[in-house]
Design a protein around this motif. Structure first.
Motif, PDB file in Angstrom:
ATOM      1  N   ILE A   1       0.802  -1.349  -0.124  1.00  0.00           N
ATOM      2  CA  ILE A   1       0.089  -0.192   0.047  1.00  0.00           C
ATOM      3  C   ILE A   1       0.820   1.193   0.025  1.00  0.00           C
ATOM      4  CG2 ILE A   1      -1.675   1.390   1.257  1.00  0.00           C
ATOM      5  CD1 ILE A   1      -2.825  -1.276   2.309  1.00  0.00           C
ATOM      6  N   TYR A   2       0.425   2.087  -1.001  1.00  0.00           N
ATOM      7  CA  TYR A   2       1.449   3.097  -1.022  1.00  0.00           C
ATOM      8  C   TYR A   2       0.843   4.416  -0.102  1.00  0.00           C
ATOM      9  CZ  TYR A   2       3.804   7.059  -3.282  1.00  0.00           C
ATOM     10  OH  TYR A   2       4.863   8.167  -3.563  1.00  0.00           O
ATOM     11  N   ARG A   3      -0.386   4.428  -0.072  1.00  0.00           N
ATOM     12  CA  ARG A   3      -1.081   5.466   0.510  1.00  0.00           C
ATOM     13  C   ARG A   3      -2.793   5.155   0.841  1.00  0.00           C
ATOM     14  NH1 ARG A   3       0.218  10.859  -1.795  1.00  0.00           N
ATOM     15  NH2 ARG A   3       1.948  10.488  -0.612  1.00  0.00           N
ATOM     16  N   ILE A   4      -3.114   5.604   2.406  1.00  0.00           N
ATOM     17  CA  ILE A   4      -4.489   5.575   2.449  1.00  0.00           C
ATOM     18  C   ILE A   4      -5.133   6.701   2.717  1.00  0.00           C
ATOM     19  CG2 ILE A   4      -6.183   4.227   3.939  1.00  0.00           C
ATOM     20  CD1 ILE A   4      -4.309   2.071   4.378  1.00  0.00           C
ATOM     21  N   GLU A  22       1.141   0.211  -5.093  1.00  0.00           N
ATOM     22  CA  GLU A  22       2.210   0.445  -5.963  1.00  0.00           C
ATOM     23  C   GLU A  22       2.624  -1.191  -6.463  1.00  0.00           C
ATOM     24  OE1 GLU A  22       5.708   3.027  -6.453  1.00  0.00           O
ATOM     25  OE2 GLU A  22       6.090   1.343  -4.688  1.00  0.00           O
ATOM     26  N   THR A  23       2.502  -1.219  -7.510  1.00  0.00           N
ATOM     27  CA  THR A  23       2.318  -2.818  -8.051  1.00  0.00           C
ATOM     28  C   THR A  23       3.999  -3.077  -7.953  1.00  0.00           C
ATOM     29  OG1 THR A  23       3.017  -2.128 -10.406  1.00  0.00           O
ATOM     30  CG2 THR A  23       0.919  -2.900  -9.731  1.00  0.00           C
ATOM     31  N   GLN A  24       4.262  -4.236  -7.884  1.00  0.00           N
ATOM     32  CA  GLN A  24       5.793  -4.677  -7.656  1.00  0.00           C
ATOM     33  C   GLN A  24       6.260  -5.353  -8.936  1.00  0.00           C
ATOM     34  OE1 GLN A  24       6.652  -6.692  -4.072  1.00  0.00           O
ATOM     35  NE2 GLN A  24       6.214  -5.015  -2.900  1.00  0.00           N
ATOM     36  N   TYR A  27       8.522  -2.292 -13.820  1.00  0.00           N
ATOM     37  CA  TYR A  27       8.162  -0.666 -14.080  1.00  0.00           C
ATOM     38  C   TYR A  27       7.038  -0.594 -13.062  1.00  0.00           C
ATOM     39  CZ  TYR A  27      11.191  -0.987 -18.083  1.00  0.00           C
ATOM     40  OH  TYR A  27      12.326  -1.260 -18.828  1.00  0.00           O
ATOM     41  N   PRO A  28       7.143  -0.139 -11.818  1.00  0.00           N
ATOM     42  CA  PRO A  28       6.037  -0.227 -10.823  1.00  0.00           C
ATOM     43  C   PRO A  28       4.946   0.829 -11.242  1.00  0.00           C
ATOM     44  CG  PRO A  28       8.250  -0.339  -9.747  1.00  0.00           C
ATOM     45  CD  PRO A  28       8.334   0.015 -11.100  1.00  0.00           C
ATOM     46  N   ASP A  92       8.147 -11.818  -4.317  1.00  0.00           N
ATOM     47  CA  ASP A  92       9.505 -11.314  -4.669  1.00  0.00           C
ATOM     48  C   ASP A  92      10.108 -12.185  -5.834  1.00  0.00           C
ATOM     49  OD1 ASP A  92       9.168  -9.089  -2.929  1.00  0.00           O
ATOM     50  OD2 ASP A  92       9.980  -9.933  -1.368  1.00  0.00           O
ATOM     51  N   ALA A  93      10.068 -13.656  -5.471  1.00  0.00           N
ATOM     52  CA  ALA A  93      10.709 -14.524  -6.505  1.00  0.00           C
ATOM     53  C   ALA A  93      10.076 -14.348  -7.806  1.00  0.00           C
ATOM     54  CB  ALA A  93      10.284 -15.921  -5.887  1.00  0.00           C
ATOM     55  N   LYS A  94       8.950 -14.160  -7.949  1.00  0.00           N
ATOM     56  CA  LYS A  94       8.186 -14.046  -9.334  1.00  0.00           C
ATOM     57  C   LYS A  94       8.665 -12.596 -10.014  1.00  0.00           C
ATOM     58  CE  LYS A  94       3.742 -14.468 -11.390  1.00  0.00           C
ATOM     59  NZ  LYS A  94       2.252 -14.645 -11.436  1.00  0.00           N
ATOM     60  N   ILE A  95       8.806 -11.722  -9.170  1.00  0.00           N
ATOM     61  CA  ILE A  95       9.375 -10.360  -9.585  1.00  0.00           C
ATOM     62  C   ILE A  95      10.536 -10.660 -10.322  1.00  0.00           C
ATOM     63  CG2 ILE A  95      10.241  -7.930  -9.114  1.00  0.00           C
ATOM     64  CD1 ILE A  95       7.660  -8.013  -7.242  1.00  0.00           C
ATOM     65  N   GLU A  96      11.574 -11.264  -9.359  1.00  0.00           N
ATOM     66  CA  GLU A  96      13.116 -11.754  -9.821  1.00  0.00           C
ATOM     67  C   GLU A  96      13.064 -12.401 -11.159  1.00  0.00           C
ATOM     68  OE1 GLU A  96      15.954 -10.698  -8.831  1.00  0.00           O
ATOM     69  OE2 GLU A  96      14.930  -9.141  -7.538  1.00  0.00           O
ATOM     70  N   GLU A  97      12.059 -13.271 -11.354  1.00  0.00           N
ATOM     71  CA  GLU A  97      12.198 -14.216 -12.467  1.00  0.00           C
ATOM     72  C   GLU A  97      11.792 -13.250 -13.625  1.00  0.00           C
ATOM     73  OE1 GLU A  97       8.928 -17.522 -13.595  1.00  0.00           O
ATOM     74  OE2 GLU A  97      10.164 -18.233 -11.989  1.00  0.00           O
TER      75      GLU A  97
END
Length: 103
Positions: A1-4, A22-24, A27-28, A92-97
């Motif tokens: 969450i970036y902001r509420i 904010e997507t992970q 390019y977020p 995180d692993a999926k992002i790295e991949e």
């Protein structure tokens, strides 16, 4: 969450509470979403920095002003859940991949 944000009472019969995620990914993207009506309370207990999974519906409507058609889109959330450590590691692993370039 970036902001509420705080709950907004738009009218006597309508309330909404916006938040930004904010997507992970490579390019977020920062994406504004909203809970409406009784669902506004679903953000209670969440804070900036939480890793979450959000279920949404895309909504759109036509509005006419001064003889012109205006089209409005919104992203309505209906469920949010905090990801635990194992789920966060899987993300995180999926992002790295996906960041692994073929050249």
């Amino acid at each position: 969450i970036y902001r509420i944000f705080d709950t907004q009472k738009v009218s006597d019969k309508f309330s909404k509470r916006e938040f930004v995620v904010e997507t992970q990914e490579l390019y977020p993207q920062t994406i504004r979403m909203e809970f409406v009506q009784d669902n506004c309370q679903k953000l209670n207990g969440f804070k900036q920095g939480d890793l979450v999974d959000v279920s949404i519906n895309l909504r759109g409507r036509k509005w006419e002003k001064d003889g012109k058609e205006i089209f409005i889109n919104s992203i309505n959330a209906w469920r949010i859940q905090k990801l635990d450590g194992a789920q966060a590691e899987a993300v995180d692993a999926k992002i790295e991949e996906s960041n692994d370039l073929p050249f």
